[in-house]
Scaffold this active site. Sequence first.
Site, PDB file in Angstrom:
ATOM      1  N   ARG A   1       8.125  11.326  -8.763  1.00 54.50           N
ATOM      2  CA  ARG A   1       7.021  10.450  -7.599  1.00 54.50           C
ATOM      3  C   ARG A   1       7.622   9.326  -7.478  1.00 54.50           C
ATOM      4  NH1 ARG A   1       5.202  12.820  -3.946  1.00 54.50           N
ATOM      5  NH2 ARG A   1       6.515  11.220  -3.110  1.00 54.50           N
TER       6      ARG A   1
ATOM      7  N   LYS B   1       7.761 -11.489   5.868  1.00 55.00           N
ATOM      8  CA  LYS B   1       6.315 -10.526   5.868  1.00 55.00           C
ATOM      9  C   LYS B   1       6.643  -9.122   5.056  1.00 55.00           C
ATOM     10  CE  LYS B   1       4.949 -12.484  10.144  1.00 55.00           C
ATOM     11  NZ  LYS B   1       4.472 -12.235  11.495  1.00 55.00           N
TER      12      LYS B   1
ATOM     13  N   LYS C   1       6.637 -25.658  11.023  1.00 54.70           N
ATOM     14  CA  LYS C   1       5.861 -24.752  11.971  1.00 54.70           C
ATOM     15  C   LYS C   1       4.668 -25.774  12.396  1.00 54.70           C
ATOM     16  CE  LYS C   1       5.582 -20.572  11.404  1.00 54.70           C
ATOM     17  NZ  LYS C   1       5.375 -18.985  10.965  1.00 54.70           N
TER      18      LYS C   1
ATOM     19  N   GLU D   1       9.783 -24.420  14.627  1.00 50.53           N
ATOM     20  CA  GLU D   1       9.348 -23.497  15.564  1.00 50.53           C
ATOM     21  C   GLU D   1       8.756 -24.405  16.674  1.00 50.53           C
ATOM     22  OE1 GLU D   1       6.376 -20.474  14.258  1.00 50.53           O
ATOM     23  OE2 GLU D   1       5.064 -22.089  15.058  1.00 50.53           O
TER      24      GLU D   1
ATOM     25  N   ASP E   1       8.860 -19.299  19.883  1.00 48.79           N
ATOM     26  CA  ASP E   1       7.957 -18.612  19.380  1.00 48.79           C
ATOM     27  C   ASP E   1       6.773 -17.980  20.536  1.00 48.79           C
ATOM     28  OD1 ASP E   1       6.371 -17.286  17.179  1.00 48.79           O
ATOM     29  OD2 ASP E   1       4.634 -18.964  17.542  1.00 48.79           O
TER      30      ASP E   1
END
Length: 278
Positions: A99, A134, A166, A194, A215
């Site tokens: 597994r 992320k 940012k 950004e 962005d």
Amino acid sequence: MIEGFDTDAFVTATLAEDLGVGHDVTSEAVIPADARFDGVMATRDAIAVAGLPIAAAFFKRLDPDASIEMLVSDGAQVPAGTPIMRIAGLARALLTAERSALNTVQHLSGIATLSAQYVDQIRGTGAILLDTRKTIPGLRLLEKYATRMGGAQNHRMGLWDAAMIKDNHIAVAGSVEEAVRRARDAGVADIIVEVDRVEQIEPALAAGATRLLLDNMPPAILRGAVTLVGGRVPTEASGGVTLQTIRAIAETGVTFVSVGRLTQSAPAADIGLDFALA
């Protein structure tokens, strides 16, 4: 193995999570200690393969004498039904490791496969696909390895290898110029700024940005922004990018397109391990 990744520690922690107090009660109760199995790991989906060396490490940890044959390499793109690994060894050990090994290969191959799909969508545009930060905590190096196996390139590995200024950084610093100045004074070589409006481009460039992250701009605005930048620094498109929209974004002339979905939303690949008595 994967550069910078502690495979031994990962295998130890993962098996400890699965074994609890140290026993696979099913295998110990059902399988004789000297029983042996041969098995083949195969994919039921068309995939880009990733994670086979980690899977092998699980099997080898529990049966150091296990025979493992890699039938394909990480990064290979294979059709459904393809055998990808053959193993033989002690049945209890292989069943106990099964597994953990499959979870790893399914997850990483899912990321690699989705990355390959995005790469295919922008082929010929000249744009480069990037991943993001992320990622699942603790699995970043593995997940970013998987995006590479699908043909993407890695963005920042963490907060340490480039500055990304940012809107909140700018708000606290007081202006984009001040934020970039502080980054330069701190000796940061790579300063990504950004911007979400075209009028922010010139101030960011004048301040010393080495890359602009454009962005959430639609393709028409992106194309104008790229023209305005005029190749002075690389440009990166980001925000809400999907398989359906990435081609139009890449065709605007941006240098990079970064996609959080590669690691956030990739479904696990359908991969199984079938055993047969030797």
